[in-house]
Design a protein around this motif. Structure first.
Motif, PDB file in Angstrom:
ATOM      1  N   PRO A   2      42.371  43.775  35.915  1.00 44.59           N
ATOM      2  CA  PRO A   2      41.100  43.532  35.745  1.00 44.59           C
ATOM      3  C   PRO A   2      41.026  45.642  36.229  1.00 44.59           C
ATOM      4  CG  PRO A   2      41.058  42.202  37.250  1.00 44.59           C
ATOM      5  CD  PRO A   2      42.038  42.025  36.602  1.00 44.59           C
ATOM      6  N   ILE A   3      40.051  46.186  36.507  1.00 46.68           N
ATOM      7  CA  ILE A   3      40.114  47.304  37.032  1.00 46.68           C
ATOM      8  C   ILE A   3      39.917  47.340  38.225  1.00 46.68           C
ATOM      9  CG2 ILE A   3      38.634  49.963  37.384  1.00 46.68           C
ATOM     10  CD1 ILE A   3      37.704  49.472  33.963  1.00 46.68           C
ATOM     11  N   GLU A   4      38.337  46.212  39.093  1.00 45.09           N
ATOM     12  CA  GLU A   4      38.446  46.441  40.479  1.00 45.09           C
ATOM     13  C   GLU A   4      39.916  45.988  40.577  1.00 45.09           C
ATOM     14  OE1 GLU A   4      36.319  45.249  37.541  1.00 45.09           O
ATOM     15  OE2 GLU A   4      37.103  43.221  38.305  1.00 45.09           O
ATOM     16  N   ARG A   5      41.007  45.572  40.338  1.00 46.78           N
ATOM     17  CA  ARG A   5      42.578  45.495  41.293  1.00 46.78           C
ATOM     18  C   ARG A   5      43.515  46.529  40.732  1.00 46.78           C
ATOM     19  NH1 ARG A   5      44.920  40.332  39.921  1.00 46.78           N
ATOM     20  NH2 ARG A   5      43.133  39.218  38.962  1.00 46.78           N
ATOM     21  N   ILE A   6      42.627  47.441  40.036  1.00 42.74           N
ATOM     22  CA  ILE A   6      44.009  48.996  40.189  1.00 42.74           C
ATOM     23  C   ILE A   6      43.678  49.718  40.923  1.00 42.74           C
ATOM     24  CG2 ILE A   6      44.270  50.901  38.108  1.00 42.74           C
ATOM     25  CD1 ILE A   6      44.196  49.133  36.072  1.00 42.74           C
ATOM     26  N   ARG A   7      44.551  50.338  41.457  1.00 40.40           N
ATOM     27  CA  ARG A   7      44.549  51.743  42.872  1.00 40.40           C
ATOM     28  C   ARG A   7      44.618  52.870  42.466  1.00 40.40           C
ATOM     29  NH1 ARG A   7      41.121  48.604  43.581  1.00 40.40           N
ATOM     30  NH2 ARG A   7      40.246  47.119  45.460  1.00 40.40           N
ATOM     31  N   ALA A 254      42.224  50.911  30.196  1.00 37.68           N
ATOM     32  CA  ALA A 254      41.224  51.149  31.297  1.00 37.68           C
ATOM     33  C   ALA A 254      41.321  51.017  32.089  1.00 37.68           C
ATOM     34  CB  ALA A 254      39.625  51.109  30.709  1.00 37.68           C
ATOM     35  N   GLY A 255      41.427  52.593  33.296  1.00 30.21           N
ATOM     36  CA  GLY A 255      42.369  52.375  34.587  1.00 30.21           C
ATOM     37  C   GLY A 255      43.395  52.468  34.893  1.00 30.21           C
ATOM     38  N   GLN A 256      44.104  52.059  33.823  1.00 30.17           N
ATOM     39  CA  GLN A 256      45.911  51.945  34.106  1.00 30.17           C
ATOM     40  C   GLN A 256      46.371  53.447  33.382  1.00 30.17           C
ATOM     41  OE1 GLN A 256      47.623  49.429  31.384  1.00 30.17           O
ATOM     42  NE2 GLN A 256      48.255  47.808  33.027  1.00 30.17           N
TER      43      GLN A 256
END
Ligand code: GDP
Ligand code: MG
Length: 605
Positions: A2-7, A254-256
């Motif tokens: 999930p996006i919340e776990r990507i930095r 998305a986010g990656q």
């Protein structure tokens, strides 16, 4: 994930402050590369990078980090280590939400630290301050902490203290990335695919590999995509993530951050900063405002020997395939023959490119003195029509219009930042004034060091400013610059004449205040290199018909064959034949035979 776990983050630092070492350590700690993989500095790939210890091409790696029992996907986006490549730094930062600002605990804040900080700051990125090399005996974390407070307003309690070399405290960097840097913003997995293309390179077997940050949706092999800026469409052949080598996956979302291979033929098609999207979508919003990189430093490149022209051409083609920020235009010079005029983003960019040309292709080349682009305002409707615009940009002094139709010249300016121990302030001030610098700011970094900022004409720092600064300060001063627009300036064309005839390839443009000095230099260099002739040769530098410098080459009296004492006729013939062959390689100007060498010696940097 999930996006919340990507930095998504970058490391920014002055050269040698430990960026590559820290990147390697992060890869190791997260098990991305093995501990005993002796492949030190995985992220510095090119030979010249290894040799110079600087990062030229941004590279990316995805790490998985377990924080309090939960896996996070961290995308490390490696940026070039020099603001010369600020365009590359800038586009890499567009894919990030935060940066690690790394400062050497012994050297303290340096010019590139400042330039990089403001780049990240202006993009509203979260900045995690980290002090590196605290294992060093002469590390001084207390006073470096004060510098970071004085210049960047960081609170000492927020600054991490680590040793990338020994691994001390490096885990705290990973923790802070998760805790302080926000996940990617404005991403939506439910929307159709949209991504920012922020890097690319050319792979001999697979063609262009483009690195993207996915903003919306999901992308799979076989999908059709379009590029906003170029308008071209492609089918995805392969995609995946970088660890840091390519690992193929069925999809990225998305986010990656990841790579795609899609039949792009050259890296000029993979416009960095372009937005990729699902084919067929209309009114696609661009992820980042697209800006074409524009070259600011130009130089002619010629083969040492004309027979090497095809080899040099193919070397240039291969190198520019991988670095689309270099512009190439054919150029020919009566003296140097067929060559190319290359445009670079900055001075280091030019040096690194030339070094790669020699190292990777063994090409022996002549690089001419660099020049900068001038903006020229014309007057007279007829002239404006002829040139197609009132204001034109000229990259090559040889193509300057006649001064009589020029209304005004504008030259490119830079804002230079110098950080130095204060004992060198005096000499540095004199150097800056000599280079037409105007001081805009001066500030104490701590009790013994100052930061000075000057506005310089780019032309004045293009040749040996950095070397002069280093030697004035025994190597202690650091320097960096950013572009700062164009300013009106008194530019003149300096002609070089031999026995009254203009030699166009030696003519150049300079600021009016430098014409005499520069003219004198060229005259002296010519005097040294022009072989003596049967008659006297007058070397003159002129501006608008007025002589500003003059030297002579005295006439030669003796007959060259005289030393053969008239005896051995075959020896005499041989000598004459050799001379005739030599002449073929010469250029005759005003009846003077000039070896190609003369031009090389005068035009070379
Ligand atoms: P970069 O130019 O920022 O990528 O710097 P590098 O990672 O190439 O490091 C420059 C030099 O500093 C190398 O010789 C490293 O071994 C050394 N170095 C990096 N981190 C540390 C550290 O924490 N302690 C010490 N003593 N040396 C370090
Ligand atoms: Mg490095």
């Amino acid at each position: 994930f999930p996006i919340e776990r990507i930095r998504n983050f970058s490391i920014i630092a002055h050269i040698d402050h430990g960026k590559s070492t820290l990147a390697d350590r992060l890869l190791e700690l997260t098990g991305t590369i093995g501990k005993d993989s002796h492949e030190a500095q995985m992220l510095d790939r090119l030979q010249v990078e290894r040799e110079r210890g600087i990062t030229v091409k941004a590279q990316t790696a995805t790490l998985v980090y377990n924080y309090q029992g939960i896996d996070y996907l961290l995308n490390l986006i490696d940026t070039p280590g020099h603001v010369d490549f600020s365009f590359e730094v800038s586009r890499s930062l567009a894919a990030c939400q935060g940066v690690i600002l790394l400062v050497d605990a012994n050297q303290g804040v340096q010019a590139q630290t400042v330039a990089n900080f403001f780049l990240a700051f202006s993009k509203n990125l979260t900045i995690v301050p980290v002090m590196n090399k605290i294992d060093l005996k002469n590390a001084d974390p207390e006073s470096v902490g004060i510098q970071m407070k004085n210049i960047f307003e960081f609170e000492p309690k927020d600054i991490l203290r680590i040793s990338a070399k020994t691994g001390l405290n490096v885990d705290s960097v990973l923790q802070s990335i998760v805790e302080r840097i926000p996940p990617p913003k404005n991403c939506d997995i439910a929307k159709p695919f949209r991504a920012l293309l922020f890097d690319s390179w050319y792979d001999r077997y697979r063609g262009v590999i483009a690195v993207i940050a996915v903003i919306d949706g999901v992308i799979r092999s076989g999908d059709s995509i379009s590029a906003k800026h170029t308008g071209k469409s492609y089918e995805i052949k392969d995609l995946g993530i970088l660890r840091p080598n390519e690992v193929s996956l069925p999809c990225i979302q998305a986010g990656q951050v990841g790579y795609v291979v899609c039949n792009m033929r050259s890296s000029t098609e993979a416009k960095v900063g372009d937005t990729l999207f699902k084919k067929g979508l209309v009114n696609v919003e661009e992820v980042a405002s697209f800006r074409q990189s524009k070259p600011m430093v130009f130089a002619g490149v010629y083969p040492m020997d004309q027979s090497e022209t095809p080899a040099l051409r193919s070397a240039l083609e291969k190198l520019t395939l991988n670095d689309s920020s270099v512009t190439v235009a054919k150029e020919s010079s009566a003296a140097l023959g067929q060559g190319w005029r290359l445009g670079f983003l900055g001075l280091l960019h030019m040096e690194v490119f030339n070094q790669r040309l020699e190292q990777e292709y063994g090409a022996e080349v002549i690089v001419t003195v660099p020049s900068v682009p001038y903006k020229i305002q014309l007057h007279g409707e007829k002239n404006i029509k002829k040139y197609g615009a009132r204001e034109i940009v000229v990259n090559n002094p040889a193509f300057f219009p006649d001064p009589s139709i020029i209304e005004q010249y504008f030259e490119p300016m830079v804002l230079g930042t110098i950080i130095t121990p204060d004992i060198y302030m005096g000499p540095i001030m004199s150097l800056a004034l000599d280079r037409r610098g105007v001081q805009v700011d001066s500030k104490n970094v701590d009790s013994s060091r100052v930061m000075m900022q000057f506005k310089f004409p780019l032309n004045e720092i293009a040749v040996d400013f950095y070397d002069a600064l280093k030697s004035l300060s025994s190597g202690y001063a650091s320097f960096d610059y950013e572009e700062d627009g164009f300013e009106a300036s008194d530019i003149v064309k300096l002609h070089i004449m031999l026995n009254g005839e203009v030699v166009e390839e030696l003519s150049t443009v300079v600021h009016v205040s430098k014409a005499r000095k520069y003219g004198k230099e060229i005259c002296l260099r010519l005097q040294e290199t022009i072989p003596r002739q049967m008659f006297q040769v007058a070397i003159q530098a002129t501006v608008g018909g007025k002589v500003v410098a003059r030297e002579n080459v005295a006439a030669l009296r003796k007959d060259v064959t005289a030393k053969c004492y008239g005896g051995d006729i075959s020896r005499r013939m041989k000598l004459l034949k050799r001379q005739a062959e030599g002449k073929k390689r010469m250029k005759s100007i005003a009846n003077i035979e000039l070896p190609r060498d003369t031009f090389i010696k005068v035009l070379k940097r």
